[in-house]
Design a protein around this motif. Sequence first.
Motif, short mmCIF file in Angstrom:
data_model
loop_
_atom_site.label_atom_id
_atom_site.label_comp_id
_atom_site.label_asym_id
_atom_site.label_seq_id
_atom_site.Cartn_x
_atom_site.Cartn_y
_atom_site.Cartn_z
N ARG A 10 38.44 44.76 53.57
CA ARG A 10 37.17 44.81 54.32
C ARG A 10 36.62 43.44 54.62
N HIS A 11 37.11 42.43 53.92
CA HIS A 11 36.60 41.08 54.19
C HIS A 11 37.76 40.08 54.08
N ALA A 12 38.00 39.34 55.16
CA ALA A 12 39.18 38.48 55.20
C ALA A 12 39.20 37.47 54.05
N ALA A 13 38.04 36.83 53.80
CA ALA A 13 38.03 35.74 52.82
C ALA A 13 38.09 36.27 51.38
N THR A 14 37.20 37.21 51.05
CA THR A 14 37.22 37.70 49.68
C THR A 14 38.44 38.58 49.43
N GLY A 15 38.89 39.30 50.46
CA GLY A 15 40.10 40.12 50.32
C GLY A 15 41.31 39.24 50.01
N LEU A 16 41.39 38.10 50.69
CA LEU A 16 42.52 37.20 50.44
C LEU A 16 42.41 36.57 49.05
N TYR A 17 41.20 36.24 48.66
CA TYR A 17 40.98 35.68 47.31
C TYR A 17 41.46 36.67 46.24
N GLU A 18 41.11 37.96 46.45
CA GLU A 18 41.56 38.98 45.48
C GLU A 18 43.08 39.14 45.51
N PHE A 19 43.64 39.11 46.71
CA PHE A 19 45.10 39.24 46.87
C PHE A 19 45.81 38.12 46.08
N ILE A 20 45.31 36.90 46.24
CA ILE A 20 45.91 35.74 45.57
C ILE A 20 45.74 35.86 44.05
N SER A 21 44.55 36.28 43.63
CA SER A 21 44.30 36.43 42.18
C SER A 21 45.24 37.48 41.59
N LYS A 22 45.39 38.61 42.32
CA LYS A 22 46.25 39.68 41.80
C LYS A 22 47.71 39.25 41.71
N LEU A 23 48.09 38.33 42.58
CA LEU A 23 49.47 37.82 42.52
C LEU A 23 49.66 36.87 41.34
N GLY A 24 48.54 36.54 40.66
CA GLY A 24 48.63 35.65 39.51
C GLY A 24 48.70 34.18 39.89
N LEU A 25 48.28 33.86 41.12
CA LEU A 25 48.34 32.46 41.59
C LEU A 25 47.02 31.75 41.27
N PRO A 26 47.04 30.44 41.15
CA PRO A 26 45.81 29.72 40.82
C PRO A 26 44.78 29.80 41.94
N THR A 27 43.51 29.75 41.57
CA THR A 27 42.45 29.80 42.58
C THR A 27 41.56 28.56 42.51
#
Length: 355
Positions: A287-304
């Motif tokens: 639903r939101h490009a920026a926060t959705g991508l942030y969650e996607f990256i976090s779920k992949l276990g990548l650094p934020t």
Amino acid sequence: MNFAYSPFAQRILFGNGCLSNLRNELQRLKRMRAVVLSTPHQAALAHSLLLSLEDLGAGVFSDAKMHVPVETVHRAQDYLHARQADAIVAYGGGSTIGLAKALALRAGGKLSIIAIPTTYAGSEMTTIYGITENSLKTTGRDLSVLPSTVLYDPNLTLDLPLDISLFSGVNAIAHAAEALYAHDRSPISDLLAQEGIRALVQGMPALRLDSQDPISRSYCLYGAWLCGTVLGQVTMGLHHKLCHTLGGTLDLPHAETHTILLPHSLAYNYRAVPQAMQRVEAAMGTRHAATGLYEFISKLGLPTSLRDIGMQEKDIALVCDVVMAHPYSNPREVERDSIMRLLRRAWDGSVPIDT
Ligand code: NAD
């Protein structure tokens, strides 16, 4: 609707096993003496490629390095000259393909390149080259560096380590996300970019469970091709400027920097380009490009957070100054205070917001 669209003439072969067409493709280009390039790490497969070329193989140069040092270019030039090479087979990621491009540039268009990408960086689809001399990377665009043929064989990516795969995948998504708001985009580049993001988002999560899953590897490489295509066609904005500055000024790693910053760059531009953001959201199913991508990256276990990859807090202002000195074209004006806030949030790993 007004737009210009200038696709490059390249031949693309995609699919498991398409590597077996390499010799035919050289013949198609009427090339007789090919040198295979690789990094030291990928030298064994480079040598087996040489064998498969039979009489068309002229040697292996397996010393490609990150950022294309000019000393490596000189040594490779001598090697090619001694073997009277008329073609290069670039087997590997952006570093190997970057060396091939530097060699083609210096040969003034007399060398054909066949690229066999094994990461998701996308360099094989662009006319952008870079050479590093005295710690300074000079980049430019020239049609002579564009690979004539690209063989995308997902089998060759099965052994790409999981962390490099995921960082490289987000790096590819960054090309497509910025392409969606580029001032010189077209309806075609929009389609390619959206489909590129969709394919990567479909393929990447499953790699965490099984990094050798052939179907996910196919989706990722297909997505990387599309994202590389738009990188070559349109102009990148604020996000790429930030990443180039962090890489060039602080020597932070390329794909990792892209991964951490992209959600923040999208948050910065969010209100300026609603249609582009809707395309990212449709591609990602969020639903939101920026926060959705942030969650996607976090779920992949990548650094934020940039702090996690070695950036020091005191360097935030320095990076901001370099970005402000020569900003890239961007849909929202690049303002110092807002960029400072963006960098600070990316540095400490905060959720992306419109700064
Ligand atoms: P890379 O080419 O440096 O590869 C990273 C490492 O992974 C290397 O050690 C390599 O040997 C290894 N590797 C690659 N594929 C593998 C595989 N399938 N299995 C196992 N190991 C494998 O990394 P990259 O991210 O592909 O490229 C980064 C470089 O490309 C940067 O210098 C960047 O500036 C450049 N780049 C250029 C463009 C352009 O258009 N000119 C576009 C994107 C990136």
